[in-house]
Design an enzyme around this catalytic site. Structure first.
Site, PDB file in Angstrom:
ATOM      1  N   ASP A  37       0.865  -1.180   0.000  1.00  0.00           N
ATOM      2  CA  ASP A  37       0.000   0.000   0.000  1.00  0.00           C
ATOM      3  C   ASP A  37       0.902   1.231   0.000  1.00  0.00           C
ATOM      4  O   ASP A  37       1.568   1.503   0.994  1.00  0.00           O
ATOM      5  CB  ASP A  37      -0.910  -0.007   1.232  1.00  0.00           C
ATOM      6  CG  ASP A  37      -2.040   0.996   1.119  1.00  0.00           C
ATOM      7  OD1 ASP A  37      -1.885   1.987   0.367  1.00  0.00           O
ATOM      8  OD2 ASP A  37      -3.077   0.798   1.771  1.00  0.00           O
TER       9      ASP A  37
ATOM     10  N   ARG B 214      -0.088   4.319  -0.529  1.00  0.00           N
ATOM     11  CA  ARG B 214      -0.841   5.564  -0.354  1.00  0.00           C
ATOM     12  C   ARG B 214      -0.332   6.363   0.844  1.00  0.00           C
ATOM     13  O   ARG B 214       0.096   5.801   1.848  1.00  0.00           O
ATOM     14  CB  ARG B 214      -2.328   5.262  -0.146  1.00  0.00           C
ATOM     15  CG  ARG B 214      -2.983   4.702  -1.391  1.00  0.00           C
ATOM     16  CD  ARG B 214      -4.421   4.344  -1.158  1.00  0.00           C
ATOM     17  NE  ARG B 214      -4.557   3.211  -0.256  1.00  0.00           N
ATOM     18  CZ  ARG B 214      -5.730   2.703   0.120  1.00  0.00           C
ATOM     19  NH1 ARG B 214      -6.849   3.255  -0.309  1.00  0.00           N
ATOM     20  NH2 ARG B 214      -5.776   1.668   0.924  1.00  0.00           N
TER      21      ARG B 214
END
Ligand SMILES: [Zn+2]
Length: 202
Positions: free
Chosen positions: A128, A130
């Site tokens: 991930d 982000r």
């Protein structure tokens, strides 16, 4: 904060939407555009907020492999029930790995029958990628200090809590009638620590 990571407001306007009149803001942060849709009477003391990773597959290709479309619809409905709120759209397709990363990992996951997080790692991407650094800056720019956060993502919660916001949480999942195709997706999300109830709240 260095100048490259300052938040700039590039434009704002009133916009007519299916949900009624709204305000649209376009910010720029770390070479990324961040679009904010402010629906209804959103300037409450405690503002309903959704931090939404825009998803090309769900929003444009009608993909049923994730719940991004359903989360956005549920969020907007609930926000309007509360009078209004704001949605912060982050350009973080494929968990921040870009749409090519998403396509490659989805195809890899399909071929070797693994989950998407494992597929990203197998292909050399972060599980991930982000980040949510811009979100506190956007909220403060809009004069928001207290938030009702619509999410099931503990990372988003932690970002705002660590930045000193007063927080209340509303868990967002697809309606039961729209989530049959999402069982495996939600099992994976639970395994990764997301707050997904077994049955959606009524
Ligand atoms: Zn999605």
């Amino acid at each position: 904060m260095n100048a490259a990571n300052a938040l700039d407001l590039l434009a704002n306007r009133q916009i007519s939407t299916l949900h009624g009149p709204a305000d649209e803001f376009l910010f720029r942060y770390a070479n990324q555009d961040i679009i904010v849709l402010a629906l209804g009477e959103w300037r409450h003391r405690k503002v309903p907020v959704r931090v939404h990773s825009a998803c090309f597959g769900a929003h444009y290709l009608a993909s049923i492999e994730c719940d991004c479309r359903e989360q956005l619809a549920v969020t907007m409905r609930e926000m309007l029930r509360l009078g209004g709120g704001i949605v912060i759209f982050l350009d973080q397709d494929g968990r921040g790995n870009g749409h090519a990363g998403l396509m490659r990992s989805a195809e890899y996951a399909r071929q070797v029958n693994c989950n998407v997080g494992d597929a990203y790692e197998a292909l050399g991407y972060p599980r991930d990628a982000r980040t949510y650094h811009a979100v506190p800056l956007v909220l403060r720019h809009l004069g928001i200090e207290e938030v009702i956060l619509f999410t099931n993502n503990p990372e988003k919660l932690a970002t705002l809590r660590d930045a000193g916001f007063e927080l209340e949480t509303r868990v967002v999942v697809a309606d039961p009638s729209e989530r049959r195709h999402l069982d495996n997706y939600y099992d994976n999300k639970r395994a990764e620590g997301h707050m997904i109830p077994r049955t959606a709240p009524s």
